[in-house]
Design an enzyme around this catalytic site. Structure first.
Site, short mmCIF file in Angstrom:
data_model
loop_
_atom_site.label_atom_id
_atom_site.label_comp_id
_atom_site.label_asym_id
_atom_site.label_seq_id
_atom_site.Cartn_x
_atom_site.Cartn_y
_atom_site.Cartn_z
N CYS B 142 0.93 -1.20 0.02
CA CYS B 142 0.06 -0.09 0.08
C CYS B 142 0.90 1.29 0.03
O CYS B 142 0.30 2.34 0.14
CB CYS B 142 -1.07 -0.10 1.14
SG CYS B 142 -1.82 -1.51 1.16
N HIS B 276 -2.32 8.84 5.11
CA HIS B 276 -2.74 7.36 4.81
C HIS B 276 -4.14 7.03 5.13
O HIS B 276 -4.85 6.67 4.34
CB HIS B 276 -1.72 6.40 5.46
CG HIS B 276 -2.15 4.75 5.16
ND1 HIS B 276 -1.87 4.25 4.04
CD2 HIS B 276 -2.75 3.98 5.76
CE1 HIS B 276 -2.14 3.10 3.76
NE2 HIS B 276 -2.64 2.67 4.97
N HIS B 311 -9.69 2.28 -0.74
CA HIS B 311 -8.04 2.05 -0.63
C HIS B 311 -7.58 1.25 -1.79
O HIS B 311 -7.97 0.17 -2.10
CB HIS B 311 -7.82 1.28 0.89
CG HIS B 311 -6.33 0.94 1.01
ND1 HIS B 311 -5.37 1.21 0.02
CD2 HIS B 311 -5.94 0.79 2.23
CE1 HIS B 311 -4.26 1.18 0.86
NE2 HIS B 311 -4.52 0.96 1.99
#
Lengths: 173, 379
Positions: B142, B276, B311
């Site tokens: 990620c 994030h 995401h």
């Protein structure tokens, strides 16, 4: 130094073997944040991803094993090695063959040259290659040399650079 | 400190569930929209969680990730108005590669998977654009987009390329959908609420963002308009747990400190942190703790974008970097879509906010303990 891995070893086994073998060769006294890990792999995550999905289809997606999921990601081996050796600096996973290894070496060399790290562990972690895993420890006095372009796998390229094999398959000649 | 001011972004391309052009993405993001919705196919397939942010109508016959990457790269090149030179490199970050191929193999189809890893994406982009320069693939989960952009800037600084196409690509992945669900990371309510007191998890997304990076002197020599400066990439590793962040946020803080030191900046120089902000309990808590550690009582504005477009894993930090570029151009911080009840005493941005933006910090963390912070500056 380590028991040979069987032909059925997993990528987890290869990463663990690398950590076991490389750990004693790291210098004492280097702060964890000043160590970097530079891993090249051609296939990390592939087998586990396929198996994970096959298992999910066999029963139901609701019952897939969550413990397997992180190992579907290409950077899981680097995560294991970093945890085992408490490497808290840069942690790279480059995906490909010798090109990925060359990039990993370049990262390590660059970070050493500018003092970002004092010690760099360069790792090749391939499940499919007969030798599967190898590593080089680099520091300010022992810097990287270019990876040869010919080998198809990162492991073969790192061995050609003088890397140490850690996981010799019993199927290897 | 090294010279970190010499690389600029001159073109951006995005494909996201909230828009397939940067202007469109910004407009919907600023309006507080979310692309999250339930999907019938996931319900039919017995997924426990069926809400996701996906892209409709994508022609993905040659692989969904390849298609996303190629579309975004073409957009970026057109936007930059650049004729790609021989020394053009392609650098892409992703998590597991063309995951649809692994799903087909898991279903019993016989496939050669050697070409389906993350490395497939830069190769597909290079082939589409007729490029013969180096290709690199970063499997940094990620945080992969940040890794790719940082590496691209280094290639230019070391004069190993004249132009770099860099970014992140992530196709929608049923493997990830199930994996995060079984790891109890997915939102049971189907709403991603970054830093909210009632947050209950993430919503999966997909997409791609690609950038044209050049040395600033080269861009100006061809009369191109730099959109943003690519600053330092700060990196650290928690070395703590396969999936969970360090609760004290120290790895995240170390990545911030690394980036600031490399760029010779102080914490007060950061005007916005593009968080994030996955909306999970542990990750947001660790990130909030790191914000306190790094910035103390002088907190910069903080906004997370995953409530808007989900995401996107390996593409997440690249898409968020694209929004950072748009924010720098507009001198406006986008809102944290989904945030209703702030769970932390931070300067959380809930509505678009006009601000003087000199440096923004694009943060991304990942399984394996990866912590990354990419600094992007006003051009």
């Amino acid at each position: 130094m380590n028991p040979p891995l069987s032909p059925l070893s997993t990528i987890q086994d290869v990463a663990a073997a690398i950590a076991r073998t490389a750990g004693p060769q790291l210098a004492a006294g280097v702060p964890p944040a000043r160590r970097g890990l530079y891993l090249a792999t051609g296939d990390a995550g592939v087998d586990v991803a396929v198996a994970f999905w096959a298992a999910a289809l066999e029963a139901s997606p609701r019952f897939a094993n969550p413990a397997d999921f992180p190992w579907t990601l290409a950077n899981a081996p680097a995560g294991l090695v970093a945890r085992a050796l408490q490497i808290q600096g840069p942690c790279h996973t480059l995906v490909g063959g010798a090109d990925a290894l060359a990039a990993a070496l370049a990262h390590a060399d660059g970070d050493l040259a500018r003092g970002r790290v004092r010690e760099a562990l360069v790792v090749a972690c391939d499940l499919a290659h007969p030798l599967r895993g190898s590593f080089l420890v680099l520091n300010e006095t022992r810097r990287a040399r270019p990876a040869p372009a010919a080998p198809a796998s990162a492991t073969a390229a790192l061995l050609a650079c003088g890397g140490q094999p850690v996981a010799r398959s019993s199927a290897a000649p | 400190m090294r010279d970190r001011s010499g690389v600029v972004i001159t073109g951006v391309g995005v494909v996201t569930p909230l828009g397939d052009r940067l202007d469109a993405l910004w407009t919907r993001l600023a309006a507080g929209e979310s692309a999250a919705r339930p999907w019938d196919d996931l319900a039919r397939e017995e997924f426990r969680h069926t809400v996701a942010c996906r892209i409709d109508g994508l022609d993905d016959g040659d692989g969904r990730g390849r298609a996303l990457g190629v579309i975004a790269a073409r957009q970026a090149v057109v936007a930059a108005g650049v004729v790609l030179p021989a020394r053009t490199a392609v650098v892409v970050g992703s998590t597991m590669g063309e995951s649809g191929s692994f799903e087909r193999a898991g279903a019993g189809e016989r496939l050669d998977l050697g070409g389906e890893t993350c490395a497939a994406f830069p190769r597909a982009i290079a082939a589409d654009l007729g490029l013969a320069g180096p290709c690199r693939a970063y499997g940094a989960a990620c945080a992969a987009g940040n890794y790719a952009l940082g590496a691209a800037a280094d290639l230019l600084r070391r004069d190993e390329a004249d132009v770099v196409l860099a970014g992140g690509v992530e196709p929608f992945s049923r493997i990830a959908m199930v994996g995060f669900s079984r790891s109890r990371a997915m939102s049971a309510t189907g709403v991603c609420r970054p830093f909210d007191a009632r947050r209950d998890g993430m919503v999966l997304g997909e997409g791609a963002a690609m950038f044209v990076l050049e040395r600033e002197r080269d861009a100006r020599a061809r009369a191109a308009t730099p959109l943003a400066v690519v600053g330092a990439l700060g990196l650290a590793c928690d070395a703590h747990h396969p999936t969970a962040p360090r609760p004290d946020g120290e790895g995240i803080a170390a990545a911030f400190r690394d980036a600031l030191a490399e760029q010779d900046l102080a914490p007060r120089d950061v005007d916005w942190v593009c968080a994030h902000g996955s909306g999970t309990l542990l990750s947001d808590a660790a990130e909030a703790e790191a914000m306190r550690t790094v910035f103390g009582d002088r907190q910069p504005a903080l906004a997370g974008l995953k409530g808007a477009f989900g995401h996107a894993l390996g593409a997440a930090t690249a898409i968020e970097a694209a929004v950072c570029v748009a924010a720098l151009a507009r001198q406006t911080i986008p809102p944290t879509v989904g945030l209703a009840e702030p769970g932390y005493p931070l300067d959380l941005v809930r509505e678009p906010r006009a601000a003087r933006l000199r440096w923004v910090a694009n943060a991304g963390y990942a399984f394996g303990g990866l912590d990354s912070v990419l600094l992007l500056g006003a051009a």
